[in-house]
Design a protein around this motif. Structure first.
Motif, mmCIF file in Angstrom:
data_model
loop_
_atom_site.group_PDB
_atom_site.id
_atom_site.type_symbol
_atom_site.label_atom_id
_atom_site.label_comp_id
_atom_site.label_asym_id
_atom_site.label_seq_id
_atom_site.Cartn_x
_atom_site.Cartn_y
_atom_site.Cartn_z
ATOM 1 N N LEU A 238 -3.239 -23.937 5.427
ATOM 2 C CA LEU A 238 -3.174 -22.958 4.347
ATOM 3 C C LEU A 238 -4.513 -22.847 3.628
ATOM 4 N N MET A 239 -5.148 -23.972 3.341
ATOM 5 C CA MET A 239 -6.454 -23.944 2.680
ATOM 6 C C MET A 239 -7.482 -23.244 3.566
ATOM 7 N N ASP A 240 -7.467 -23.499 4.862
ATOM 8 C CA ASP A 240 -8.390 -22.854 5.793
ATOM 9 C C ASP A 240 -8.133 -21.352 5.856
ATOM 10 N N PHE A 241 -6.867 -20.976 5.907
ATOM 11 C CA PHE A 241 -6.499 -19.563 5.955
ATOM 12 C C PHE A 241 -6.964 -18.827 4.698
ATOM 13 N N LEU A 242 -6.722 -19.427 3.531
ATOM 14 C CA LEU A 242 -7.134 -18.796 2.279
ATOM 15 C C LEU A 242 -8.650 -18.728 2.141
ATOM 16 N N ALA A 243 -9.338 -19.790 2.523
ATOM 17 C CA ALA A 243 -10.798 -19.784 2.445
ATOM 18 C C ALA A 243 -11.383 -18.754 3.403
ATOM 19 N N GLY A 244 -10.850 -18.673 4.603
ATOM 20 C CA GLY A 244 -11.334 -17.684 5.571
ATOM 21 C C GLY A 244 -11.102 -16.268 5.089
ATOM 22 N N GLY A 245 -9.925 -16.008 4.536
ATOM 23 C CA GLY A 245 -9.626 -14.681 3.994
ATOM 24 C C GLY A 245 -10.522 -14.336 2.819
ATOM 25 N N GLY A 246 -10.742 -15.319 1.954
ATOM 26 C CA GLY A 246 -11.623 -15.077 0.805
ATOM 27 C C GLY A 246 -13.053 -14.807 1.233
ATOM 28 N N LEU A 247 -13.555 -15.544 2.194
ATOM 29 C CA LEU A 247 -14.919 -15.318 2.674
ATOM 30 C C LEU A 247 -15.047 -13.976 3.386
ATOM 31 N N ASN A 248 -14.059 -13.607 4.172
ATOM 32 C CA ASN A 248 -14.088 -12.287 4.814
ATOM 33 C C ASN A 248 -14.092 -11.174 3.775
ATOM 34 N N PHE A 249 -13.325 -11.336 2.720
ATOM 35 C CA PHE A 249 -13.294 -10.360 1.641
ATOM 36 C C PHE A 249 -14.675 -10.249 0.985
ATOM 37 N N LEU A 250 -15.304 -11.379 0.699
ATOM 38 C CA LEU A 250 -16.633 -11.364 0.090
ATOM 39 C C LEU A 250 -17.673 -10.742 1.019
ATOM 40 N N TYR A 251 -17.618 -11.050 2.296
ATOM 41 C CA TYR A 251 -18.565 -10.476 3.255
ATOM 42 C C TYR A 251 -18.422 -8.970 3.326
ATOM 43 N N LYS A 252 -17.181 -8.489 3.290
ATOM 44 C CA LYS A 252 -16.956 -7.035 3.347
ATOM 45 C C LYS A 252 -17.509 -6.366 2.103
ATOM 46 N N ILE A 253 -17.374 -7.001 0.950
ATOM 47 C CA ILE A 253 -17.893 -6.440 -0.295
ATOM 48 C C ILE A 253 -19.424 -6.458 -0.318
ATOM 49 N N LEU A 254 -19.999 -7.595 0.031
ATOM 50 C CA LEU A 254 -21.450 -7.779 -0.069
ATOM 51 C C LEU A 254 -22.234 -7.070 1.015
ATOM 52 N N TYR A 255 -21.712 -6.960 2.220
ATOM 53 C CA TYR A 255 -22.466 -6.404 3.341
ATOM 54 C C TYR A 255 -21.835 -5.093 3.833
ATOM 55 N N LYS A 256 -21.347 -4.313 2.921
ATOM 56 C CA LYS A 256 -20.711 -3.051 3.263
ATOM 57 C C LYS A 256 -21.658 -2.033 3.756
ATOM 58 N N ALA B 102 -0.006 -28.584 7.428
ATOM 59 C CA ALA B 102 0.314 -27.289 6.827
ATOM 60 C C ALA B 102 -0.578 -27.001 5.620
ATOM 61 N N VAL B 103 -0.829 -28.006 4.797
ATOM 62 C CA VAL B 103 -1.685 -27.814 3.621
ATOM 63 C C VAL B 103 -3.106 -27.480 4.051
ATOM 64 N N ILE B 104 -3.636 -28.200 5.042
ATOM 65 C CA ILE B 104 -4.998 -27.932 5.508
ATOM 66 C C ILE B 104 -5.082 -26.548 6.158
#
Length: 65
Positions: A47-65, A43-45
């Motif tokens: 959650l960490m994967d889910f948060l990292a994936g969401g954070g990276l998707n957020f950054l990609y949307k901001i940077l490559y808009k 569960a911990v792993i």
């Protein structure tokens, strides 16, 4: 060949007379502890994967808009 026979005989004797095997209830308790720890770590792993994936998707949307 005599050495192999002695080795097997001594190994069997050690396993039957010198090793202390757990009782059925101890074995069940240990299994539940391992199962609980496995579920918790999974569960911990996840959650960490889910948060990292969401954070990276957020950054990609901001940077490559």
């Amino acid at each position: 060949m005599n050495k192999l026979g002695n080795y097997l005989k001594n190994s069997y004797k050690e396993l039957t007379e010198k090793v202390s095997w757990p009782t059925w209830s101890e074995l069940q308790q240990s299994t539940m502890i391992v199962l609980g720890a496995t579920i918790l770590i999974t569960a911990v792993i996840w959650l960490m994967d889910f948060l990292a994936g969401g954070g990276l998707n957020f950054l990609y949307k901001i940077l490559y808009k």
